[in-house]
Write an enzyme that holds these catalytic residues in place. Structure first.
Site, PDB file in Angstrom:
ATOM      1  N   TRP A  54       0.811  -1.223   0.000  1.00 22.87           N
ATOM      2  CA  TRP A  54       0.000   0.000   0.000  1.00 22.87           C
ATOM      3  C   TRP A  54       0.843   1.271   0.000  1.00 22.87           C
ATOM      4  O   TRP A  54       0.342   2.353   0.236  1.00 22.87           O
ATOM      5  CB  TRP A  54      -0.910   0.000   1.237  1.00 22.87           C
ATOM      6  CG  TRP A  54      -1.615  -1.303   1.428  1.00 22.87           C
ATOM      7  CD1 TRP A  54      -2.774  -1.711   0.833  1.00 22.87           C
ATOM      8  CD2 TRP A  54      -1.183  -2.401   2.242  1.00 22.87           C
ATOM      9  NE1 TRP A  54      -3.092  -2.988   1.236  1.00 22.87           N
ATOM     10  CE2 TRP A  54      -2.134  -3.438   2.110  1.00 22.87           C
ATOM     11  CE3 TRP A  54      -0.089  -2.614   3.089  1.00 22.87           C
ATOM     12  CZ2 TRP A  54      -2.024  -4.666   2.782  1.00 22.87           C
ATOM     13  CZ3 TRP A  54       0.032  -3.832   3.753  1.00 22.87           C
ATOM     14  CH2 TRP A  54      -0.937  -4.832   3.596  1.00 22.87           C
ATOM     15  N   ASP A  55       2.158   1.124  -0.249  1.00 20.36           N
ATOM     16  CA  ASP A  55       3.064   2.275  -0.207  1.00 20.36           C
ATOM     17  C   ASP A  55       3.036   2.943   1.169  1.00 20.36           C
ATOM     18  O   ASP A  55       3.020   4.159   1.283  1.00 20.36           O
ATOM     19  CB  ASP A  55       2.700   3.283  -1.306  1.00 20.36           C
ATOM     20  CG  ASP A  55       3.770   4.347  -1.492  1.00 20.36           C
ATOM     21  OD1 ASP A  55       4.947   4.061  -1.236  1.00 20.36           O
ATOM     22  OD2 ASP A  55       3.418   5.483  -1.879  1.00 20.36           O
ATOM     23  N   TYR A  56       3.043   2.132   2.213  1.00 21.06           N
ATOM     24  CA  TYR A  56       3.034   2.651   3.580  1.00 21.06           C
ATOM     25  C   TYR A  56       4.449   3.035   4.037  1.00 21.06           C
ATOM     26  O   TYR A  56       4.906   2.643   5.112  1.00 21.06           O
ATOM     27  CB  TYR A  56       2.437   1.622   4.534  1.00 21.06           C
ATOM     28  CG  TYR A  56       0.932   1.571   4.557  1.00 21.06           C
ATOM     29  CD1 TYR A  56       0.160   2.634   4.104  1.00 21.06           C
ATOM     30  CD2 TYR A  56       0.264   0.451   5.042  1.00 21.06           C
ATOM     31  CE1 TYR A  56      -1.224   2.588   4.125  1.00 21.06           C
ATOM     32  CE2 TYR A  56      -1.122   0.386   5.084  1.00 21.06           C
ATOM     33  CZ  TYR A  56      -1.857   1.459   4.614  1.00 21.06           C
ATOM     34  OH  TYR A  56      -3.234   1.409   4.652  1.00 21.06           O
ATOM     35  N   ASP A  57       5.143   3.810   3.197  1.00 24.34           N
ATOM     36  CA  ASP A  57       6.449   4.337   3.600  1.00 24.34           C
ATOM     37  C   ASP A  57       6.340   5.008   4.962  1.00 24.34           C
ATOM     38  O   ASP A  57       5.353   5.691   5.255  1.00 24.34           O
ATOM     39  CB  ASP A  57       6.926   5.399   2.607  1.00 24.34           C
ATOM     40  CG  ASP A  57       7.341   4.825   1.276  1.00 24.34           C
ATOM     41  OD1 ASP A  57       7.128   3.627   1.064  1.00 24.34           O
ATOM     42  OD2 ASP A  57       7.855   5.592   0.445  1.00 24.34           O
ATOM     43  N   LYS A 109       1.824   6.396   8.044  1.00 22.29           N
ATOM     44  CA  LYS A 109       0.769   6.898   7.158  1.00 22.29           C
ATOM     45  C   LYS A 109      -0.609   6.427   7.601  1.00 22.29           C
ATOM     46  O   LYS A 109      -1.622   7.021   7.216  1.00 22.29           O
ATOM     47  CB  LYS A 109       1.025   6.440   5.721  1.00 22.29           C
ATOM     48  CG  LYS A 109       2.180   7.135   5.026  1.00 22.29           C
ATOM     49  CD  LYS A 109       2.288   6.651   3.584  1.00 22.29           C
ATOM     50  CE  LYS A 109       3.409   7.349   2.843  1.00 22.29           C
ATOM     51  NZ  LYS A 109       3.522   6.872   1.446  1.00 22.29           N
TER      52      LYS A 109
END
Length: 345
Positions: A277-280, A305
């Site tokens: 989920w692109d939870y950088d 995030k």
């Protein structure tokens, strides 16, 4: 500060007198850039303010008067320029004073007094951030690796994360330390583990040859007294699909404590397993002091995030408050194996 806490205890300006502020001076960079803007957080050393323009020119101005002292243009020879840069780094030893800046894939050292580039730093005056990340079977990839956040100083090292791509074939975001005088790399921490390293078994066998991401793009924090570097990493690439990277994928989406002198792993905590989920982790870890159960504890706080805050003992990495691994919905995409649980503080 060293703990990445954007807070000042200075009280000379307060709610009662802030309305009395007037403009003392204005400095114009002279850059015309439709897309890029000044994102740099300037630093002030003695009476000099250092910043970076939209075209990535480093400038020094008199902080009292706004008078320009010097400008360094990293693209003076090729006419390029423009990008994001959120800060610069200062180092001093005796009479030596250096400013470290990133421009595209280059790390450069500049004389803080004159603005002249140290041409004996790295190769031809810069360290190429593309080099030394992935070189297997004689093939070095040439993605444009940069860094939009400032590095941190520990003794005579400048330590840096990186900004890498998030697509298939992107570079890994290994964390590296360089000698401040020579630009020679002194250590590297593999955020995508190599064979025999901790975390290697959380990826497919040969994933280290192709996997990317896992980069500390938001900056780093340091406990200078303990000599511990703290990093917060982003997702593995490709960041919205993990069919080629089955497993938890350490050290993506992790808070990592690293020995600042040697680059050795101390502890880590992964806040998103097998990220799809692109939870950088969008900020460097904040080094804070927490009062809990009548004890004062040096801690690391990490925002996410998802709106969570994880808080760890700074030395051991033990969560100060309970973290529960809860079952979550799993992907039904063919070939994908999402992780069945995720941590909730």
């Amino acid at each position: 500060d060293d703990g990445s806490n954007a807070y000042s205890a200075l009280d000379q300006i307060n709610t009662k007198n802030v309305q009395q502020l007037t403009v003392a001076w204005t400095y114009q960079t002279g850059d015309k850039a439709d897309y890029f803007s000044v994102e740099c957080n300037p630093i002030v050393i003695s009476d000099t303010l250092y910043g970076i323009s939209p075209k990535l020119k480093t400038f020094a101005i008199n902080a009292k008067t706004g008078k320009e002292l010097w400008v360094f243009d990293p693209f003076a020879k090729d006419g390029k320029g423009g990008g994001f840069n959120r800060g610069i780094t200062y180092w001093k030893s005796g009479n030596e004073k250096r400013i470290f800046v990133f421009a595209e894939s280059r790390l450069m050292a500049i004389d803080a007094v004159t603005g002249k580039q140290f041409m004996n730093f790295g190769e031809n005056g810069h360290v190429d951030l593309n080099k030394g990340l992935r070189d297997y079977e004689g093939t070095e990839w040439h993605e444009s690796v940069g860094n939009t956040s400032p590095g941190v100083i520990y003794q005579d090292l400048i330590i840096t994360g990186s900004a890498v791509g998030e697509e298939y074939g992107s570079y890994p975001g290994h964390i590296r330390a360089y000698d401040v005088r020579t630009g020679k790399m002194k250590w590297i921490f593999h955020t995508v583990p190599q064979p025999g390293e901790l975390g290697y078994d959380t990826w497919p066998k040969d994933a280290y040859k192709t996997a990317g991401g896992c980069n500390a793009w938001s900056g780093l924090s340091i406990d200078r007294n303990r000599g511990i570097l703290f990093a917060a990493t982003g997702a593995a690439s490709f960041d919205f699909h993990g069919g080629e990277r089955i497993g938890k994928n350490l050290f993506s989406n992790c808070v990592i404590a690293i020995d600042a002198k040697t680059g050795k792993h101390i502890w880590h905590y992964q806040v998103s397993h097998h990220d799809l989920w692109d939870y950088d982790l969008p900020s460097p870890p904040n080094l804070v002091t927490v009062k809990k159960d009548n004890k004062t504890i040096d801690a690391v706080a990490q925002i996410t995030k998802q709106g969570f805050i994880f808080v760890f003992d700074r030395v051991t990495g033990t969560p100060l408050f309970p973290v529960e691994e809860r079952p979550v919905a799993v992907s039904k995409i063919p070939g994908e194996q999402s992780w069945p649980t995720q941590p909730f503080p």
